[in-house]
Motif scaffolding. Structure first.
Motif, short mmCIF file in Angstrom:
data_model
loop_
_atom_site.label_atom_id
_atom_site.label_comp_id
_atom_site.label_asym_id
_atom_site.label_seq_id
_atom_site.Cartn_x
_atom_site.Cartn_y
_atom_site.Cartn_z
N ARG A 181 -9.21 3.32 1.10
CA ARG A 181 -8.36 2.82 0.04
C ARG A 181 -9.20 1.90 -0.84
O ARG A 181 -9.77 0.93 -0.36
CB ARG A 181 -7.15 2.06 0.60
CG ARG A 181 -6.28 1.44 -0.50
CD ARG A 181 -4.98 0.93 0.05
NE ARG A 181 -4.14 2.02 0.48
CZ ARG A 181 -3.35 2.73 -0.31
NH1 ARG A 181 -3.31 2.46 -1.60
NH2 ARG A 181 -2.61 3.71 0.16
N SER A 238 -9.05 -0.72 -3.56
CA SER A 238 -8.05 -1.61 -4.14
C SER A 238 -8.20 -1.70 -5.66
O SER A 238 -9.27 -1.45 -6.22
CB SER A 238 -8.16 -3.01 -3.53
OG SER A 238 -9.33 -3.66 -3.99
N ARG A 286 0.82 -1.22 0.00
CA ARG A 286 0.00 0.00 0.00
C ARG A 286 0.85 1.27 0.00
O ARG A 286 0.31 2.37 -0.11
CB ARG A 286 -0.94 -0.01 1.21
CG ARG A 286 -2.10 -0.98 1.06
CD ARG A 286 -3.10 -0.83 2.19
NE ARG A 286 -2.65 -1.48 3.41
CZ ARG A 286 -2.90 -2.75 3.71
NH1 ARG A 286 -3.60 -3.49 2.89
NH2 ARG A 286 -2.47 -3.27 4.84
#
Length: 441
Positions: free
Chosen positions: A246, A248, A36
């Motif tokens: 976040r 993905s 990440r």
């Protein structure tokens, strides 16, 4: 340049910032955390602490992936020392006494640095690491609190205790020659820091001084070291940030698989280009890609006319098997048998940049799911048949048979229609609208 530091409980984030104010501290590293990070040449990553019991530990190829894009990675003290000893030959930098002992084979067990600790922003250590206890024993021996034989006997007893039980309470109950003197010495030095702490401070000092010079990772970077597993990990953990979420790469592609009407053609082009050995589908027409893929398949001994009826019907519908010419039948068979879009063909190629509209749509879907969950609606418990009917309507499948639905899903990179239905769950509430799903609460 950004310096990322994974720490706790060996050092707290405050201790890291006190030693190196420019650092960006992170909790103990676990599987996926390094993927990440948005790093590249000039960036640095220092791994001090990591988890391995309550969650999957950082994989070796996750660290290789950082070094492959030009980041400098160092490790010390705990998980960092372990991974540095294992990956030193690939360019990872090791620092300190604990690292040296692992590299020289004096230590070989994960449990030598393992401790239990609390979860949360402030990580509190609950047990002592064996490397720290042995460090304390050495200091006690040098101070004359225990002799050489007693030191060895105490260390042997401590090693018999599981790392999860090396608490002060348990240590107070152990019996060994000279252990009373060792306990007295520990009581007189309550703030003593062990090898892990010393190594971490050393590594931070070197990081702050710019002593970690970028290393040439070597020829391995050009070799075929990437795997489907790494591609899937990157897919699941890397991605774009929308607000505090976040999103993905996997979620972005899954949204497009479900909702983008042009996705089947893009997926087909990508698969056929991969089979044909083309670097990409750009600059090639659909017919050119098909012809190139057919030639590659023939070179491998695959021709649709050589397949049995059962083999063809595994990937083609009855109508397709009866009406398609051999070339198009082979093309569809190749695309549908390529596997799930979770590990797309051409995994070594750079992923396409995030599409802003897709990222926003996925983030909105997740926000709706959160609101629904607060009202008692769990997307994972929605009636399968209802989601299935929605997806059939979305893809305009009408009264299609099961094999026709499976074919439509495989044309989008799914293994089958049921798998597409399960993926659709995470987006369906946002698409239905709040008025339609609130009555489910």
């Amino acid at each position: 340049m950004t310096a990322h530091v994974f720490c706790g409980p060996t050092l707290s984030p405050d201790q890291v910032l006190a030693a190196f104010p420019a650092a960006v501290p992170h909790p103990p590293i676990r599987h996926g955390d390094s993927l990440r990070l948005d790093v590249g040449p000039g960036d640095q990553v220092l791994i001090i602490d990591g988890v391995f019991h309550q969650a999957a530990s950082v994989r070796h190829k996750e660290i290789l992936a950082l070094m492959a894009v030009g980041a400098t990675v160092a490790g010390c003290s705990s998980m960092g020392a372990l991974r540095a000893a294992e990956l030193n030959v690939y360019g990872m930098i090791g620092v300190g006494e604990v690292y040296r002992k692992y590299k020289e084979g004096l230590l070989d067990a994960d449990a030598d640095v393992a401790v239990t600790h609390t979860q949360g922003p402030e990580v509190e250590q609950l047990t002592a690491a064996m490397v720290d206890l042995e460090s304390h024993l050495l200091d006690a021996h040098l101070a004359g609190a225990v002799d050489g034989a007693e030191r060895a006997a105490i260390a042997a007893v401590l090693r018999e205790v599981h790392y999860t039980e090396r608490s002060p309470q348990r240590l107070a109950t152990l019996e060994a020659p000279g252990i009373a003197g060792f306990r007295s010495w520990l009581a007189e030095h309550p703030d003593l820091r062990g090898a892990k702490h010393r190594d971490a401070l050393t590594a931070l000092r070197l990081l702050a001084e710019g002593a970690f010079q970028p290393t040439d990772p070597g020829a391995w970077v050009e070799q075929d070291w990437r795997t489907g597993h790494l591609a899937e990990w990157i897919d699941r953990h890397a991605g774009a940030v929308q607000g505090t979420r976040r999103i993905s790469s996997l979620a972005q592609r899954q949204y497009q698989q479900i909702f983008d009407p042009d996705y089947p053609q893009r997926w087909r082009d990508r698969v056929l280009a991969w089979i044909a050995g083309e670097p990409s589908a750009d600059g090639c027409t659909a017919s050119q890609l098909l012809e190139s893929a057919k030639r590659a398949a023939a070179d491998s001994g695959l021709r649709v006319q050589d397949l049995t009826t059962e083999q063809r019907r595994r990937w083609l519908t009855a109508a397709e098997d009866a009406t398609l010419d051999a070339g198009e039948a082979l093309g569809r068979l190749l695309v549908r048998s390529a596997g799930s879009g979770a590990t797309p063909p051409g995994r070594d190629r750079p992923a396409p940049p995030p599409d802003a509209a897709t990222v926003e749509s996925v983030a909105r879907a997740y926000s709706v799911n959160d609101r629904a969950a607060a009202l008692g609606v769990d997307v994972h418990r929605l009636e399968f048949g209802a989601v299935r009917r929605y997806l059939m309507q979305l893809w305009r499948l009408g009264e299609s048979t099961t094999e026709e639905c499976d074919a439509a899903a495989r044309d989008r990179g799914f293994r089958g229609f049921d798998g597409a239905v399960e993926v659709c769950r995470q987006f369906i509430l946002a698409e239905l609208g709040e008025d339609l799903w609130r009555h489910l609460a």
